[in-house]
Motif scaffolding. Structure first.
Motif, PDB file in Angstrom:
ATOM      1  N   VAL A 259       0.842  -1.202   0.000  1.00 21.98           N
ATOM      2  CA  VAL A 259       0.000   0.000   0.000  1.00 21.98           C
ATOM      3  C   VAL A 259       0.876   1.252   0.000  1.00 21.98           C
ATOM      4  N   PRO A 260       0.386   2.327  -0.674  1.00 21.25           N
ATOM      5  CA  PRO A 260       1.064   3.621  -0.503  1.00 21.25           C
ATOM      6  C   PRO A 260       0.558   4.271   0.776  1.00 21.25           C
ATOM      7  N   PHE A 261       1.457   4.893   1.549  1.00 23.95           N
ATOM      8  CA  PHE A 261       1.044   5.553   2.792  1.00 23.95           C
ATOM      9  C   PHE A 261       0.248   6.824   2.506  1.00 23.95           C
ATOM     10  N   SER A 262       0.541   7.475   1.386  1.00 25.97           N
ATOM     11  CA  SER A 262      -0.208   8.660   0.966  1.00 25.97           C
ATOM     12  C   SER A 262      -0.489   8.473  -0.512  1.00 25.97           C
ATOM     13  N   PRO A 263      -1.552   9.125  -1.050  1.00 27.78           N
ATOM     14  CA  PRO A 263      -1.824   9.000  -2.487  1.00 27.78           C
ATOM     15  C   PRO A 263      -0.597   9.441  -3.286  1.00 27.78           C
TER      16      PRO A 263
ATOM     17  N   SER B  81       2.322   8.189  -3.192  1.00 23.59           N
ATOM     18  CA  SER B  81       3.569   7.890  -2.488  1.00 23.59           C
ATOM     19  C   SER B  81       4.117   6.533  -2.942  1.00 23.59           C
ATOM     20  N   VAL B  82       5.390   6.291  -2.648  1.00 19.46           N
ATOM     21  CA  VAL B  82       6.016   5.001  -2.966  1.00 19.46           C
ATOM     22  C   VAL B  82       5.261   3.886  -2.236  1.00 19.46           C
TER      23      VAL B  82
ATOM     24  N   PHE C 223       4.423   0.734  -0.114  1.00 17.59           N
ATOM     25  CA  PHE C 223       5.174   0.152   0.993  1.00 17.59           C
ATOM     26  C   PHE C 223       4.582  -1.216   1.296  1.00 17.59           C
TER      27      PHE C 223
ATOM     28  N   ARG D  42      -3.348   4.110  11.817  1.00 19.04           N
ATOM     29  CA  ARG D  42      -3.595   5.172  10.845  1.00 19.04           C
ATOM     30  C   ARG D  42      -4.475   4.616   9.732  1.00 19.04           C
TER      31      ARG D  42
ATOM     32  N   LEU E 103      -5.482   5.082   5.490  1.00 15.73           N
ATOM     33  CA  LEU E 103      -4.686   5.436   4.313  1.00 15.73           C
ATOM     34  C   LEU E 103      -5.392   6.393   3.359  1.00 15.73           C
TER      35      LEU E 103
ATOM     36  N   ASP F 183      -5.722  11.797   4.135  1.00 19.70           N
ATOM     37  CA  ASP F 183      -4.899  13.001   3.982  1.00 19.70           C
ATOM     38  C   ASP F 183      -5.724  14.290   3.865  1.00 19.70           C
TER      39      ASP F 183
END
Lengths: 339, 339
Positions: A46-50, A52-53, A55, B192, B194, B197
């Motif tokens: 999953v990406p931690f933020s839209p 984002s790399v 993870f 958290r 995802l 944001d």
């Protein structure tokens, strides 16, 4: 020389305004809890933020669970004999004590100014104490409180008097709760779980062993944890103040180890108009009787009987919170809890 | 008379120890969020505690969601021009700033002592900000971080070097992280989501409008919120300090409204040994270039290049946290952010 000294004296002492607090340290820590290891769960990416790399999330591994967050504000020169621990009620966190919903200083500031170093905690599972995965660690789901429920459960208005439109809500005519700040109060609400009492109690008991001797002030659900903490560590709990306690332990658990320990139980107004709170009084009354029988020093204050009218369940947030705090501080003075 | 004044002077001034803090007020509040009304959900009866009077739980009604908790510690006589806002990273809360896991004073205390009034917040959905029912309000499930992931993601040790047995873990040989306190650090972990944001950013933006002009210091995931806050309120954000920022906004969003605004970006050690962090640097570097192009004042500090070795991702918790804080404070002095 004399004028220099006078100038120095004035320069010096204008830096010590009566209203300021002289603080040695603000710190926080977690007590209690245990490590749990999970295995055999699926791995995802999953990406931690839209954007984002991505993870790789592997939920298998070690988790801390059951810990409790505590923040201490330690005075440079406390005037109380012991630190004061503030334990909040159900569906809330230590924020209950920090500021009133309408922005006045809360009990934390009141008792700091009165000379107590203050420890504010979040019950395990709530707020900064954090909660755990379910169903692997927690076995049940959290309960979320509506504003509708809070309005009547906390005796701001009669059962069924809450409406979504603030202008249409009916509060008790004498309420001291700052009803214009009800949505700010609602923002303090956190979920709770219904099977977590032993976990929460264990963390409070560990806190008592870590930082006491102390005085403990509880609110609502916190009342049970405070009564139990006193039973388990009668040498460490130098006084217990229970604001509107919810549920007592079994009175049969009380022994004369509590002889001489001062207890204060405080009740607000409009209890006779609340089905829920009317049922809550007799068990607490029975527990009071057991404490008295064991030789504890128990004071039971119905605020309306002292002419202090309109307090809700959230006494530390009501408009007259300073008046109630004054009354508690006076009690602490009489119990020889100040230096 | 003279001796009385001298005695008064001494009595007065021994109450002002250099190490103490003179605090005007500690308070907290929630910003942001909105009210959501749920309907059509089943009603149940549950006891709040074992043996307690059953309580009718009706989940239909009004909830607050998306709010953010903020605690301010306001100095009686701040020496900084603006308050300092501390915004934590992913899977954590404002506790990151309060105390190091091994019990030393954290960045909150350091910068209070350095003369800044300090605001510590918990991102919406975390800690004292609370989270909401799913699937009715939140659409996804929370992500819980293992100690295994934290160990490598936060660059305490190389990828794959964590073991449940602390004695078998391999940290970077030069690590500054207090590894003996790793489980205390783990107790600070919170879940958290995802997809949150925009909700988190909205609350931070509201905080900026409420309490700034200010200086903001961010960590990790908080970096994105800080960069975006500066884009949205360049007149209010007087400086932005980004400790190991995670993800930047799109560099095309940067305009010359940021001309003259000071930015500081700080990196720890062992980044070249982390696949994840090696990938994180180029986007942040591109964003730095866009800031410079727009006329912002940008300083980029690789701590190892200054001879400060072994910092993990959690620079504010590392053994040399005071040294890193000193370096940041010196930068703020040079940027004319102190009175």
């Amino acid at each position: 020389m004399k004028s220099i000294i006078v100038a120095a004296l004035l320069a010096c002492c204008t830096t010590v305004q009566a209203a300021d607090l002289d603080i040695a340290e603000i710190r926080s820590f977690h007590v209690g809890g245990r490590q749990v290891t999970l295995q055999g769960l699926p791995v995802t990416e999953v990406p931690f933020s839209p954007g984002s790399v991505p993870f790789r999330v592997d939920p298998n591994g070690d988790y801390q669970t059951g810990q409790m967050y505590v923040q201490s504000v330690v005075l440079a020169r406390p005037r109380a004999r012991y630190p004061l621990l503030l334990w909040h009620g159900g569906g809330l966190t230590g924020v209950s004590w920090e500021t009133t919903p309408d922005g006045r200083p809360g009990f934390q500031m009141f008792f700091l100014r009165a000379g107590h170093s203050v420890y504010v905690s979040d019950s395990a599972e709530r707020g900064r104490s954090s909660f755990s995965r379910s169903p692997e660690i927690y076995k049940t789901s959290p309960l979320f409180r509506t504003g509708n429920e809070a309005w009547s459960l906390f005796r701001i208005g009669p059962d069924g008097s809450y409406t979504t439109d603030p202008a249409s809500r009916t509060a008790f005519t004498n309420t001291q709760f700052p009803i214009e700040a009800f949505s700010q109060f609602g923002r303090q609400t956190v979920p709770r779980w219904l099977d977590s009492d032993p976990m929460i109690q264990a963390a409070y008991d560990e806190l008592v062993q870590k930082v006491c001797p102390c005085v403990i002030m509880t609110h609502s659900q916190g009342g049970l944890y405070g009564f139990q903490a006193a039973l388990r560590a009668p040498d460490k709990v130098k006084a217990l103040i229970s604001l509107e306690p919810g549920t007592p332990p079994n009175p049969k658990l009380v022994t004369n180890t509590l002889k001489g320990v001062p207890f204060l139980i405080v009740w607000g107004d409009n209890i006779d108009k609340s089905t829920y709170w009317t049922k809550k009084i007799p068990p607490i009354s029975d527990y009071r009787d057991a404490l008295v029988e064991a030789g504890a020093v128990v004071d039971w204050i119905d605020l309306p009987k002292q002419g202090i009218m309109g307090n809700s369940h959230m006494v530390m947030m009501d408009r007259n919170s300073d008046r109630v705090a004054d009354l508690i501080q006076d009690w602490m003075v009489r119990q020889n809890l100040m230096q």
